[in-house]
Design an enzyme around this catalytic site. Structure first.
Site, short mmCIF file in Angstrom:
data_model
loop_
_atom_site.label_atom_id
_atom_site.label_comp_id
_atom_site.label_asym_id
_atom_site.label_seq_id
_atom_site.Cartn_x
_atom_site.Cartn_y
_atom_site.Cartn_z
N GLU A 460 0.81 -1.22 0.00
CA GLU A 460 0.00 0.00 0.00
C GLU A 460 0.85 1.27 0.00
OE1 GLU A 460 -4.18 -1.35 1.91
OE2 GLU A 460 -2.53 -1.28 3.31
N GLU A 527 -4.84 -9.70 0.11
CA GLU A 527 -5.65 -9.57 1.32
C GLU A 527 -7.09 -9.81 0.93
OE1 GLU A 527 -5.04 -5.93 3.51
OE2 GLU A 527 -2.86 -6.02 3.25
#
Length: 1011
Positions: A460, A527
Site C-alpha cells: 500500500e 488480502e
C-alpha cells in the site's frame, strides 16, 4: 568511514546507514563439525539480551545528550528488558493507527520532515565484558530489529547509525573495545525519515524489540553464502549452486569442501569448491532429488567446510536446502510443475503482552496452528519477520510471500480516497536509495530459504518508478522467484512491477470479471476476507473459484492474529485492549482486531470455517461409501486413516476405518458396509467422514483430524405420534390467561402482551417475557456497513412494539393464545406470535411476520426471552461445534454438542453478536440438576443463541468489562439471521442470499418442552 553523528540524519532521506556492515545471509556457523552437527547455540555468538539501563525522553531536547560518555553515570536509571518495546514497559504509551500517520493532527509536516515535539527517545546502556573465547578476535554487534532509527556508541566512541526497523543492522566493534567492562550506548528515536516508510496497520512502538548479540568470526569466515537448490525443466535433475563471500574480504581459504546429506543423513555428494578472488563457487548435481513443497518439506543439509592456509578446519556452515522450482508457465504459477493455490493468511508478528517482540514459543505455536488448520501460505505483512520464522516455514512446509518493510499508506490515501498528490516514494529519485536499501537487506538475509516463493515490494505505497526499480532488482538478482506488488492496481502505468494481479478485498464478482476476460497475469488476493470481529462470512465464494479458474491461485486472509493488548481496568482486572484504550490519539480504535486467532493465542470460531474451506481433501460420504477428491499437488492420502461414523439424531450407531489411498490431484472412492438393518428406524441420520493422522508429525499427534465431510439423510416412518396425556384448565381473568395442567401452570398477560410464566412443578422458567426481536448486536462488519444507519429502525422496532390484539382459542387437548403486534416503522407490518399449549405442558410457538415495501434489511427475525441464569447447561443437536451463521457454516457439522451459556460469548474484543448456531433441531437448556426446557424445531431447523446478555447489552458495551454481571440466560430463537459478511469491514454488504428482506412474509415455529 566514521562520521560525526548528527541528529539531522533523522530527517535526511540520504542518510539511513552509517558504518553499517553490508547485508548478508542469515546462516549459522561453527568452528567444528561436532558443534555443527549438534545444532547447538553458536559459541561464537554472545547474547546481550536482558536488562539494560534506560531512561526515556519525550523528545530530543530532553534527552541526556552525553549519556554515551564513559564518565556519564547511568547507575540511577531504571531498567528495561531487551528485546522489548519501550511503550510496553512503562514508558510513553502505545498508539494504534491504520492508514493515517501517527502524528496527523499534531504536526503539519511533509516527508522527509519529522515531528520535533512528538519524537520520543530511548537511551539504552549495556555494560559487558567480552567473553574469553572472543578476545583477540574481531567483534561485531548485531541488532536484529530496532524501531525506527538508532545511534550506537561504544566506550564513548561513535560506532554507527541505522534505519529500517525490521532487518538486521550490524557494526564492527573491534576498534572501540577495551579490556574489562565495556559501555555500549544506544540512542533510539521513535520517528525518523524511515517512519514515513513504515505506515503499516499496526501498533506504533519503538525500541530494541528483537535480539541483540555480539559475534566473532574465525580467521577465515564465510560472510555471505548464496545457496540455490535448482531444478531443471523436467523436475528430475537438481543442481546445488553456492557463491561464498569472505570476511576479511581479502582472506583466502586453502580449501573449501562441501558435503550434501539427505533428510536421513545419507551422504549424497562431496565436492571441492573453486576458489576465486575473494569469492568461492561450487556446483553439485543431484539426480532425482526429493523435492520441497509445503506438503512434503524435504530438506537436504549442506555442510561447508572452510580450511586455512595450513590446512586446518576453521569454520563449518550447516545449511538446509530445499530443491524446488517456482515459475510462471502459461500465465499460471507453478511449483515443481503443478499449479499452486495459496491457502494463506497475512501474519503480523504479535503477542498480546510483548507486542512485536515475539518469542520462539510464539512462533512454534503459530506454525503448528497454521498446519493444523490447512493453511499453506503466509504473507509477512508488512515487513520481514525474524529469521527463525523462515526456518520454521522451511521445516514445517509453509509457502511465504516475503514482504519488504515499506508502507506509505497515509501519503496517498486519505479516509479511503486515493489522493497521491504527495505520495512517497512515487517517482522521487531522492527516495530511491533508502527504499532500495530495505529491499537489499531483506533479499540478502532471506535468499536461502526454500519456503520463500515470492518477493513483495512492500504494501500500500501506491506506485511509481522507485518501486518499479525495486521489482527490477529482485528479478535481476533472483530469477528463481516471482515478484509481487498490489499497488499497481491504482496506477497501471507501472503494471510490470508485479508478476501477478494482486488485489485487496475485491468482491468475488470482480475477481470473476477479471478472470473471464483473458487476463495476462494470474490472480491472487493478497488480502481478502477481512476477519474483523465476527466475520469471514461468504469465504466459500472465494474458494469456489479455485476449481473454476486455473488463473485464480488463492489468497491471504486478513489476518492471522488480533493485535489487541493486555491492559488492566480501574479495578486491576486484565482485559484485551484496542486502539484508544491507552489514551492514544489519533487512533483507529478496534480496527486492529482482525484475526482468526485471538491475541492470547486461542482459536476464534472463525478458524472452523478456514480449516474446512482450505482442506486439500474433499470428503463426500453417502450411505455406501466415501468419495475423496485429493487436491494435493504431490501427496496421496496414505498418511491418514479414513474414519466414518453413523449417527441417528446425534447418537452414534456405528463407526469404522477404511484404508484407502488416493493419488494427488485425483479422485477415489472407498465403499463401506453398515451393519444390517441399522438404518431402519425413522429419523434423521448423518454420516461423518474424517481423515486423521496415522502417526505423529512435527505439527500434530497421531489421530489429529485434518479433513472432514458429512452426509445427512432422512428415514421416514409411518408410525403416528402417541397421544399426549393430560387435561387442561383455562382461567381467563381480566388481565391474565392461565392454562393449568397436572403439575404446570402457564400464564399469558393481556397487559404485557406476551407469555409471562412457564411454571413446571413449582419452578418458574420465564424471567422476562418473550418478544419479537429484529435486531442483533452490531458486529464489526455491521458497523463498517453502517447497519445502524441503514437498519436502525429495526432496533427501535425490537424495543417499541405495540400489542394490538389478543385471541384465545380453546380446544379439547390444546389452548391457543395469539398476540398481534404493530410496529411504528410501518403501518403495514404486522407480527403475530401464536402460543399453543398442549396438555403435557409443552408450548408450540409460531411467529408470523407480514412484510411491507421500502423497509431496509432486517438483521434477525426471532423471538427472545430471559430465563434465570442458573439455567446455563446446554446440549445442542445442531450445526457445530463452534458458532456458525448462514454464510459461515460450511465448516460446521451436524452433531450433538455440549457447552455452557457463557461459552457462547465469543472472545471478539469488542462485544457483538456471537454464539449463534444454525441448523438447530433441538437444544436443551438446564440447570446443574438437569431441570429445564428443550427447544425443538417443528418443520425447518432454527438458528438459536443462548447468551448471558441481550443484544442491547452487547450493543452498548465497548469492552467485555463493560458488560453487567450475569443474572439471566437470554434465549433467542430465530427463523432467520442475516449472515456476518466479511468481504471487507468498511462498507461491504452481506451477500444478498444471506440477507433478510423485510418486504417478504416469513414464519417459523418451535416447541418448548420441559425436561
Amino acid at each position: 568511514m566514521t562520521k560525526v553523528p548528527s541528529i539531522n540524519w533523522l530527517s535526511d532521506v540520504n542518510v539511513f546507514a552509517v558504518n553499517r556492515l553490508p547485508a548478508h545471509s542469515d546462516h549459522v556457523y561453527y568452528q567444528t563439525v561436532e558443534e555443527a552437527n549438534s545444532a547447538a547455540p553458536m559459541r561464537l555468538r554472545h547474547e546481550l539480551n536482558g536488562d539494560w539501563k534506560f531512561t526515556y525522553s519525550i523528545n530530543p531536547d530532553n534527552r541526556p545528550e552525553q549519556f554515551f560518555q564513559l564518565d556519564f553515570n547511568c547507575s540511577g536509571w531504571g531498567d528495561i528488558c531487551v528485546p522489548g518495546h519501550i511503550q510496553l514497559q512503562g514508558y510513553g504509551k502505545p498508539q494504534y493507527v491504520n492508514t493515517m500517520y501517527p502524528w496527523d493532527g499534531h504536526n503539519e509536516i511533509r516527508p522527509p520532515e519529522i515531528p520535533k515535539d512528538h519524537n520520543s527517545v530511548g537511551s539504552y546502556v549495556k555494560m559487558f565484558t567480552v567473553p574469553a573465547h572472543m578476545k583477540h578476535k574481531p567483534v561485531y554487534i548485531s541488532f536484529q530489529g530496532v524501531e525506527s532509527a538508532f545511534y550506537v556508541w561504544l566506550n564513548g566512541e561513535f560506532v554507527g547509525y541505522s534505519e529500517d526497523s525490521f532487518t538486521p543492522a550490524e557494526f564492527e566493534l573491534t576498534p572501540f573495545l577495551i579490556d574489562g567492562e565495556n559501555k555500549l550506548a544506544v540512542e533510539v528515536y521513535q520517528r525518523s525519515t524511515g517512519s514515513w516508510l513504515e505506515d503499516q496497520d499496526f501498533w506504533r512502538f519503538s525500541g530494541i524489540f528483537r535480539d541483540v548479540y555480539l559475534y566473532t568470526v574465525p580467521e577465515i569466515h564465510v560472510f555471505d553464502a548464496h545457496v540455490r537448490a535448482e531444478l531443471d525443466a523436467s523436475y528430475k535433475q537438481g543442481t546445488l549452486q553456492a557463491d561464498l563471500k569472505f570476511l576479511p574480504a581479502d582472506s583466502v581459504p586453502s580449501k573449501i569442501m562441501a558435503e550434501l546429506f539427505d533428510a536421513k543423513g545419507r551422504l549424497i555428494a562431496k565436492k571441492d569448491a573453486v576458489l576465486g578472488d575473494g569469492i568461492c563457487t561450487f556446483s553439485i548435481p543431484v539426480d532425482t532429488p526429493e523435492l520441497w513443497s509445503a506438503e512434503n518439506p524435504n530438506l537436504y543439509k549442506l555442510f561447508i567446510h572452510v580450511y586455512n592456509e595450513s590446512g586446518s578446519l576453521v569454520e563449518v556452515i550447516p545449511q538446509k536446502v530445499g530443491f524446488r522450482r517456482f515459475e510462471l508457465v502459461d500465465k499460471v504459477m507453478r511449483l515443481n510443475g503443478e499449479r499452486i493455490v495459496f491457502k494463506g493468511v497475512n501474519r503480523h508478528e504479535f503477542n498480546c503482552r510483548r507486542g512485536r517482540a515475539i518469542t520462539k514459543e510464539d512462533m512454534l505455536w503459530d506454525i503448528k496452528t497454521l498446519k493444523q488448520n490447512n493453511i499453506n501460505a503466509v504473507r509477512t505483512s508488512h515487513y520481514p519477520n525474524q529469521s527463525y520464522w523462515y526456518d520454521l516455514c522451511d521445516e514445517y512446509g509453509i509457502y511465504v510471500i516475503d514482504e519488504m518493510n515499506l508502507e506509505t499508506h497515509g501519503s496517498w490515501q486519505k479516509m479511503g480516497a486515493v489522493e497521491p498528490s504527495w505520495n512517497i516514494p512515487g517517482n522521487k529519485p531522492e527516495w530511491q536509495d533508502i527504499v532500495m536499501d530495505r529491499a537489499i537487506s531483506m533479499y540478502e538475509r532471506d535468499k536461502n530459504h526454500p519456503s520463500i516463493l515470492i518477493w513483495s515490494c512492500g504494501n500500500e505505497s501506491y506506485a511509481g518508478e522507485v518501486i518499479l526499480n525495486v521489482s527490477k532488482y529482485f528479478k535481476e538478482v533472483d530469477p528463481s522467484r516471482l515478484v509481487h506488488y498490489e499497488g499497481v492496481f491504482h496506477n497501471r502505468d507501472y503494471n510490470e512491477t508485479s508478476d501477478m494481479e494482486s488485489r485487496m478485498y475485491a468482491k468475488p464478482a470482480d475477481i470473476e470479471k477479471y478472470l473471464s476476460e483473458n487476463p495476462e497475469k494470474p490472480y491472487i488476493s493478497c488480502e481478502y476476507m477481512h476477519a474483523m470481529g465476527n466475520s469471514l462470512g461468504g469465504m466459500y465464494k472465494y474458494t469456489d473459484l479455485e476449481r473454476k479458474y486455473p488463473m485464480y491461485q488463492g489468497g491471504f486472509i486478513w489476518d492471522y492474529i488480533d493485535q489487541s493488548m493486555i491492559k488492566k481496568d480501574r479495578y486491576g482486572k486484565e482485559f484485551l485492549a484496542y486502539g484508544g484504550d491507552f489514551d492514544d490519539r489519533p487512533t483507529d480504535y478496534g480496527f486492529c482486531t482482525n484475526g482468526i486467532v485471538y491475541a492470547n493465542r486461542e482459536l476464534s470460531p472463525k478458524m472452523q470455517e478456514v480449516k474446512y474451506l482450505y482442506q486439500n481433501f474433499k470428503l463426500e460420504p453417502d450411505q455406501t461409501g466415501v468419495t475423496v477428491i485429493n487436491d494435493s499437488l504431490f501427496t496421496d492420502t496414505s498418511d491418514y486413516d479414513m474414519e466414518y461414523i453413523l449417527f441417528r439424531e446425534g447418537k452414534e450407531l456405528a463407526r469404522g476405518i477404511i484404508n484407502m489411498v488416493v493419488a494427488p490431484m485425483s479422485e477415489g472412492r472407498a465403499e463401506f458396509e453398515l451393519p444390517a438393518d441399522i438404518v431402519r428406524d425413522s429419523g434423521e441420520y448423518c454420516i461423518h467422514a474424517f481423515f486423521k493422522l496415522k502417526e505423529n508429525t512435527l505439527w500434530a499427534d497421531a489421530g489429529y483430524e485434518i479433513a472432514f465431510g458429512q452426509y445427512v439423510f432422512q428415514v421416514k416412518g409411518t408410525e403416528k405420534p402417541a397421544p399426549i396425556p393430560g387435561t387442561l384448565r383455562v382461567a381467563e381473568g381480566d388481565v391474565n390467561i392461565g392454562v393449568h395442567g397436572l403439575d404446570f401452570s402457564i400464564m399469558f398477560s393481556k397487559q404485557a402482551g406476551s407469555l409471562v410464566s412457564l411454571n413446571y412443578a413449582g419452578k418458574e422458567i420465564i424471567a422476562l417475557p418473550p418478544a419479537p426481536l429484529f435486531w442483533r448486536a452490531t458486529t464489526d462488519n455491521d458497523r463498517g456497513f453502517s447497519q445502524d444507519f441503514h437498519s436502525g429502525l429495526w432496533y427501535a422496532a425490537s424495543l417499541a412494539r405495540k400489542c394490538v390484539g389478543v385471541e384465545v382459542k380453546e380446544g379439547d387437548e390444546q389452548v391457543c393464545v395469539t398476540f398481534t403486534y404493530k410496529l411504528a416503522i410501518s403501518s403495514e407490518v404486522e407480527v403475530k406470535i401464536n402460543y399453543t399449549v398442549l396438555s403435557d405442558g409443552s408450548v408450540r410457538v409460531k411467529s408470523v411476520y407480514h412484510g411491507a415495501a421500502n423497509l431496509p434489511q432486517m438483521p434477525i427475525f426471532a423471538v427472545s426471552f430471559k430465563v434465570p441464569a442458573d439455567y446455563d447447561q446446554l446440549e445442542w443437536y445442531a450445526m457445530g461445534p463452534e458458532e456458525n451463521y448462514s454464510d459461515r457454516c460450511k465448516g460446521a457439522r451436524l452433531g450433538l454438542f455440549k457447552n455452557q451459556v457463557s461459552d457462547n460469548l465469543s472472545g471478539y474484543v469488542m462485544p457483538q453478536e456471537s454464539g449463534n448456531r444454525t441448523g438447530v433441531r433441538r437444544a436443551s437448556l438446564t440447570n446443574r440438576d438437569g431441570q429445564g426446557i428443550r427447544i425443538s424445531s417443528v418443520s425447518e431447523p432454527l438458528a438459536c443463541n443462548f447468551s448471558p446478555y441481550t443484544a442491547f447489552e452487547l450493543e452498548n458495551a465497548g469492552h467485555h468489562y463493560e458488560l453487567p454481571n450475569v443474572h439471566y440466560t437470554v434465549v433467542t430463537i430465530a427463523g432467520k439471521q442475516m449472515g456476518v459478511g466479511g468481504d471487507d469491514s468498511w462498507g461491504a454488504p452481506v451477500h444478498d442470499e444471506h440477507l433478510i428482506h423485510a418486504d417478504q412474509d416469513m414464519e417459523f415455529e418451535f416447541m418448548i418442552q420441559r425436561i
